[in-house]
Scaffold this motif. Structure first.
Motif, PDB file in Angstrom:
ATOM      1  N   ASP A  79     -62.509  39.349 -50.246  1.00 15.06           N
ATOM      2  CA  ASP A  79     -62.516  40.817 -50.205  1.00 15.06           C
ATOM      3  C   ASP A  79     -63.935  41.362 -50.299  1.00 15.06           C
ATOM      4  OD1 ASP A  79     -59.803  40.707 -50.048  1.00 15.06           O
ATOM      5  OD2 ASP A  79     -59.419  41.394 -52.096  1.00 15.06           O
ATOM      6  N   THR A  80     -64.774  40.697 -51.086  1.00 14.21           N
ATOM      7  CA  THR A  80     -66.163  41.127 -51.236  1.00 14.21           C
ATOM      8  C   THR A  80     -66.907  41.052 -49.907  1.00 14.21           C
ATOM      9  OG1 THR A  80     -66.205  40.325 -53.521  1.00 14.21           O
ATOM     10  CG2 THR A  80     -68.329  40.712 -52.475  1.00 14.21           C
ATOM     11  N   LEU A  81     -66.632  40.016 -49.119  1.00  6.91           N
ATOM     12  CA  LEU A  81     -67.343  39.795 -47.861  1.00  6.91           C
ATOM     13  C   LEU A  81     -66.734  40.537 -46.676  1.00  6.91           C
ATOM     14  CD1 LEU A  81     -67.912  35.945 -48.233  1.00  6.91           C
ATOM     15  CD2 LEU A  81     -69.638  37.739 -48.511  1.00  6.91           C
ATOM     16  N   THR A  82     -65.456  40.890 -46.759  1.00  7.36           N
ATOM     17  CA  THR A  82     -64.784  41.473 -45.596  1.00  7.36           C
ATOM     18  C   THR A  82     -64.450  42.960 -45.762  1.00  7.36           C
ATOM     19  OG1 THR A  82     -62.647  40.700 -46.479  1.00  7.36           O
ATOM     20  CG2 THR A  82     -63.773  39.287 -44.867  1.00  7.36           C
ATOM     21  N   ILE A  83     -63.778  43.293 -46.835  1.00  9.12           N
ATOM     22  CA  ILE A  83     -63.367  44.704 -46.984  1.00  9.12           C
ATOM     23  C   ILE A  83     -64.038  45.303 -48.229  1.00  9.12           C
ATOM     24  CG2 ILE A  83     -61.239  44.767 -45.649  1.00  9.12           C
ATOM     25  CD1 ILE A  83     -59.694  43.860 -48.091  1.00  9.12           C
TER      26      ILE A  83
ATOM     27  N   PHE B 218     -67.349  29.584 -62.851  1.00 10.22           N
ATOM     28  CA  PHE B 218     -66.387  30.476 -62.193  1.00 10.22           C
ATOM     29  C   PHE B 218     -65.270  30.912 -63.147  1.00 10.22           C
ATOM     30  CE2 PHE B 218     -68.246  28.855 -58.193  1.00 10.22           C
ATOM     31  CZ  PHE B 218     -68.485  30.075 -57.589  1.00 10.22           C
ATOM     32  N   GLY B 219     -65.018  30.134 -64.193  1.00  8.56           N
ATOM     33  CA  GLY B 219     -64.076  30.568 -65.219  1.00  8.56           C
ATOM     34  C   GLY B 219     -64.608  31.795 -65.940  1.00  8.56           C
ATOM     35  N   VAL B 220     -65.876  31.731 -66.345  1.00  6.08           N
ATOM     36  CA  VAL B 220     -66.531  32.864 -67.007  1.00  6.08           C
ATOM     37  C   VAL B 220     -66.678  34.027 -66.023  1.00  6.08           C
ATOM     38  CG1 VAL B 220     -68.625  33.649 -68.187  1.00  6.08           C
ATOM     39  CG2 VAL B 220     -67.767  31.339 -68.591  1.00  6.08           C
ATOM     40  N   PHE B 221     -66.986  33.709 -64.766  1.00  8.20           N
ATOM     41  CA  PHE B 221     -67.115  34.725 -63.706  1.00  8.20           C
ATOM     42  C   PHE B 221     -65.799  35.497 -63.557  1.00  8.20           C
ATOM     43  CE2 PHE B 221     -66.939  36.213 -59.337  1.00  8.20           C
ATOM     44  CZ  PHE B 221     -68.223  36.723 -59.128  1.00  8.20           C
ATOM     45  N   SER B 222     -64.695  34.780 -63.594  1.00  8.91           N
ATOM     46  CA  SER B 222     -63.379  35.413 -63.468  1.00  8.91           C
ATOM     47  C   SER B 222     -63.115  36.368 -64.624  1.00  8.91           C
ATOM     48  CB  SER B 222     -62.276  34.342 -63.410  1.00  8.91           C
ATOM     49  OG  SER B 222     -62.439  33.503 -62.297  1.00  8.91           O
ATOM     50  N   ILE B 223     -63.404  35.917 -65.839  1.00 10.71           N
ATOM     51  CA  ILE B 223     -63.119  36.721 -67.031  1.00 10.71           C
ATOM     52  C   ILE B 223     -63.978  37.986 -67.067  1.00 10.71           C
ATOM     53  CG2 ILE B 223     -63.249  36.755 -69.567  1.00 10.71           C
ATOM     54  CD1 ILE B 223     -62.704  33.668 -69.385  1.00 10.71           C
ATOM     55  N   ILE B 224     -65.285  37.842 -66.789  1.00 13.72           N
ATOM     56  CA  ILE B 224     -66.233  38.945 -66.952  1.00 13.72           C
ATOM     57  C   ILE B 224     -66.325  39.843 -65.718  1.00 13.72           C
ATOM     58  CG2 ILE B 224     -68.670  39.515 -67.325  1.00 13.72           C
ATOM     59  CD1 ILE B 224     -68.870  37.017 -69.078  1.00 13.72           C
ATOM     60  N   ILE B 225     -66.419  39.255 -64.542  1.00 10.05           N
ATOM     61  CA  ILE B 225     -66.635  40.028 -63.315  1.00 10.05           C
ATOM     62  C   ILE B 225     -65.323  40.478 -62.678  1.00 10.05           C
ATOM     63  CG2 ILE B 225     -67.661  40.048 -61.014  1.00 10.05           C
ATOM     64  CD1 ILE B 225     -69.759  39.854 -63.176  1.00 10.05           C
TER      65      ILE B 225
ATOM     66  N   GLN C 241     -54.237  43.160 -59.051  1.00  5.33           N
ATOM     67  CA  GLN C 241     -53.279  42.078 -59.267  1.00  5.33           C
ATOM     68  C   GLN C 241     -53.460  40.966 -58.235  1.00  5.33           C
ATOM     69  OE1 GLN C 241     -52.677  43.105 -62.297  1.00  5.33           O
ATOM     70  NE2 GLN C 241     -50.562  42.440 -62.164  1.00  5.33           N
ATOM     71  N   ARG C 242     -54.147  41.306 -57.153  1.00  6.42           N
ATOM     72  CA  ARG C 242     -54.433  40.307 -56.110  1.00  6.42           C
ATOM     73  C   ARG C 242     -55.284  39.170 -56.671  1.00  6.42           C
ATOM     74  NH1 ARG C 242     -55.282  39.001 -50.798  1.00  6.42           N
ATOM     75  NH2 ARG C 242     -57.422  38.666 -50.107  1.00  6.42           N
ATOM     76  N   TYR C 243     -56.012  39.442 -57.742  1.00  8.73           N
ATOM     77  CA  TYR C 243     -56.895  38.440 -58.346  1.00  8.73           C
ATOM     78  C   TYR C 243     -56.299  37.850 -59.627  1.00  8.73           C
ATOM     79  CZ  TYR C 243     -59.804  41.480 -55.452  1.00  8.73           C
ATOM     80  OH  TYR C 243     -60.290  42.246 -54.424  1.00  8.73           O
ATOM     81  N   SER C 244     -54.983  37.880 -59.735  1.00  8.00           N
ATOM     82  CA  SER C 244     -54.326  37.363 -60.950  1.00  8.00           C
ATOM     83  C   SER C 244     -53.887  35.906 -60.806  1.00  8.00           C
ATOM     84  CB  SER C 244     -53.114  38.232 -61.295  1.00  8.00           C
ATOM     85  OG  SER C 244     -52.182  38.253 -60.225  1.00  8.00           O
ATOM     86  N   GLY C 245     -54.198  35.298 -59.664  1.00  4.64           N
ATOM     87  CA  GLY C 245     -53.854  33.885 -59.480  1.00  4.64           C
ATOM     88  C   GLY C 245     -52.364  33.651 -59.489  1.00  4.64           C
ATOM     89  N   PHE C 246     -51.939  32.704 -60.308  1.00  2.00           N
ATOM     90  CA  PHE C 246     -50.515  32.342 -60.374  1.00  2.00           C
ATOM     91  C   PHE C 246     -49.762  33.125 -61.446  1.00  2.00           C
ATOM     92  CE2 PHE C 246     -52.587  28.627 -58.548  1.00  2.00           C
ATOM     93  CZ  PHE C 246     -51.760  28.336 -57.479  1.00  2.00           C
TER      94      PHE C 246
ATOM     95  N   VAL D  36     -60.695  33.297 -57.611  1.00  2.00           N
ATOM     96  CA  VAL D  36     -62.027  33.584 -57.071  1.00  2.00           C
ATOM     97  C   VAL D  36     -62.001  33.713 -55.546  1.00  2.00           C
ATOM     98  CG1 VAL D  36     -64.386  32.708 -56.824  1.00  2.00           C
ATOM     99  CG2 VAL D  36     -63.189  32.477 -59.012  1.00  2.00           C
ATOM    100  N   ALA D  37     -61.219  32.866 -54.855  1.00  2.00           N
ATOM    101  CA  ALA D  37     -61.197  32.869 -53.389  1.00  2.00           C
ATOM    102  C   ALA D  37     -60.834  34.238 -52.801  1.00  2.00           C
ATOM    103  CB  ALA D  37     -60.256  31.786 -52.873  1.00  2.00           C
ATOM    104  N   PRO D  38     -59.728  34.879 -53.211  1.00  2.00           N
ATOM    105  CA  PRO D  38     -59.413  36.203 -52.648  1.00  2.00           C
ATOM    106  C   PRO D  38     -60.441  37.270 -53.029  1.00  2.00           C
ATOM    107  CG  PRO D  38     -57.860  35.633 -54.395  1.00  2.00           C
ATOM    108  CD  PRO D  38     -58.639  34.400 -54.084  1.00  2.00           C
TER     109      PRO D  38
END
Length: 352
Positions: free
Chosen positions: A141-145, A198-205, A152-157, A135-137
């Motif tokens: 990105d939403t707020l800056t670029i 935020f778990g559901v947010f990650s999956i859906i959004i 893949q930047r949002y794939s976590g570990f 969620v952090a990256p």
């Protein structure tokens, strides 16, 4: 010894956080980590005579270990029918790593009930860390670029957005467990609901992984049915059910708002509706993989094509479907892939 067992379990639970250290395939370093952890764990038990005897006695009765051992043994046999023996040997080393970890993990869990409670507690904690690195990256990105859909930047570990989404789905029921448990402990409930949301947010959004969304809804329905079977009181059930459904409703509402006000945003609704479209590339490729797997099983029902050889089989059977050097590395269905590689016998043992 209980503290040692908890430490061992924690180290196994932490495998997802192992860095790739430059490897192109993150699973390579994870397998190396599991293999090293297996050796250290066995040494801990071997130096304790009482624990050693109990663990080896436990292995003989562990049906899960027996099935996986038989599957691994059969997989070694299928090497004789492989196109690429070295690839089969690579997969066998992975199976040995998994096989070796099963007795340790199962013994630690069943040896003491406190260890089970410890694992159930740690999974939501580790999930919160996992979600933070997804969620952090995305928010940055939403707020800056600008946000790149399913990047893949949002794939976590995990290194893959689909794997990241399913990893969250697998862990969310443990969060639900504690939400149901901590009914009047509002501080803990708040933390759990944040993780859940935020778990559901990650999956859906963020990930928009269709299979993960279907799995999430299915698991939630099953969980609520289980809750109702425990309470059997409509008023109490609907009150609790509403609490579990709220985060999902909120995220779908955000998804709708983004769809209406951002023309470049591809909503999860659009991705879900594309499942019915025959022109969807992802659906087409998966249907081709399934078809090819069934054909392979039909032609090699007993021995299969050899463990770890699916990618080669896909090239052999559907060369015209390969575009831009993109090869079907997996069937995207473990049971079909195992049946194709190790035959019906391997499928039965794997299912066991």
């Amino acid at each position: 010894m209980i503290m040692k067992e908890k430490l061992i379990l924690f180290l196994y639970l932490s495998v997802a956080f192992i860095l790739p250290f430059g490897a192109s395939d993150r699973s390579s370093t994870q397998i190396f980590y599991i293999s090293g952890l297996n050796i250290l764990s066995y040494l801990v038990f071997l130096f304790d005579k009482n624990q050693r005897n109990r663990m080896f006695s436990f292995i003989k009765k562990d049906i899960f270990f027996i099935c996986f051992f038989a599957f691994s043994f059969w997989s070694v046999f299928t090497i004789f029918f492989s196109y690429n023996i070295s690839e089969s040997l690579r997969v066998i080393t992975e199976l040995i790593a998994y096989l070796s970890s099963i007795p340790i993990i199962n013994y630690c869990l069943k040896h003491n009930q406190k260890n089970i409670k410890f694992v159930i507690l740690m999974i939501p904690v580790l999930l919160s860390i996992e979600i933070l690195f997804i969620v952090a990256p995305y928010l940055y990105d939403t707020l800056t670029i600008s946000v790149i859909n399913r990047s893949q930047r949002y794939s976590g570990f995990t290194g893959n957005v689909n794997i990241a989404a399913f990893s969250i789905v697998l862990k969310l029921p443990f969060v639900w467990h504690y939400i149901a448990k901590f009914k009047k402990q509002y501080l803990k409930l708040t933390g759990l609901f944040i993780v859940y949301f935020f778990g559901v947010f990650s999956i859906i959004i963020i990930h928009q992984t269709r299979g993960a969304l279907i799995a999430l809804i299915t698991l939630l329905i099953l969980f609520l049915i289980f809750q109702f079977s425990q309470k059997k009181e409509f008023k109490s059930f609907f009150k609790n059910a509403f609490l579990f459904i709220i985060p999902v409703i909120l995220v779908f509402s955000i998804n709708g708002i983004l769809e209406n006000f951002n023309s470049s945003y591809t909503s999860v609704n659009s991705r879900m509706s594309s499942l019915q479209e025959s022109s969807d590339v992802s659906v087409q490729s998966r249907m081709r993989y399934y078809k090819t797997a069934f054909e392979s099983i039909k032609d090699n029902p007993v021995t299969g094509i050899g463990i770890g050889n699916w990618a080669l089989e896909d090239i052999k059977r559907a060369p015209k479907a390969i575009i831009g050097y993109v090869v079907g590395y997996h069937v995207h269905n473990d049971f079909l892939e195992i049946a194709a590689e190790t035959g019906i016998t391997g499928f039965i043992l794997f299912y066991g």
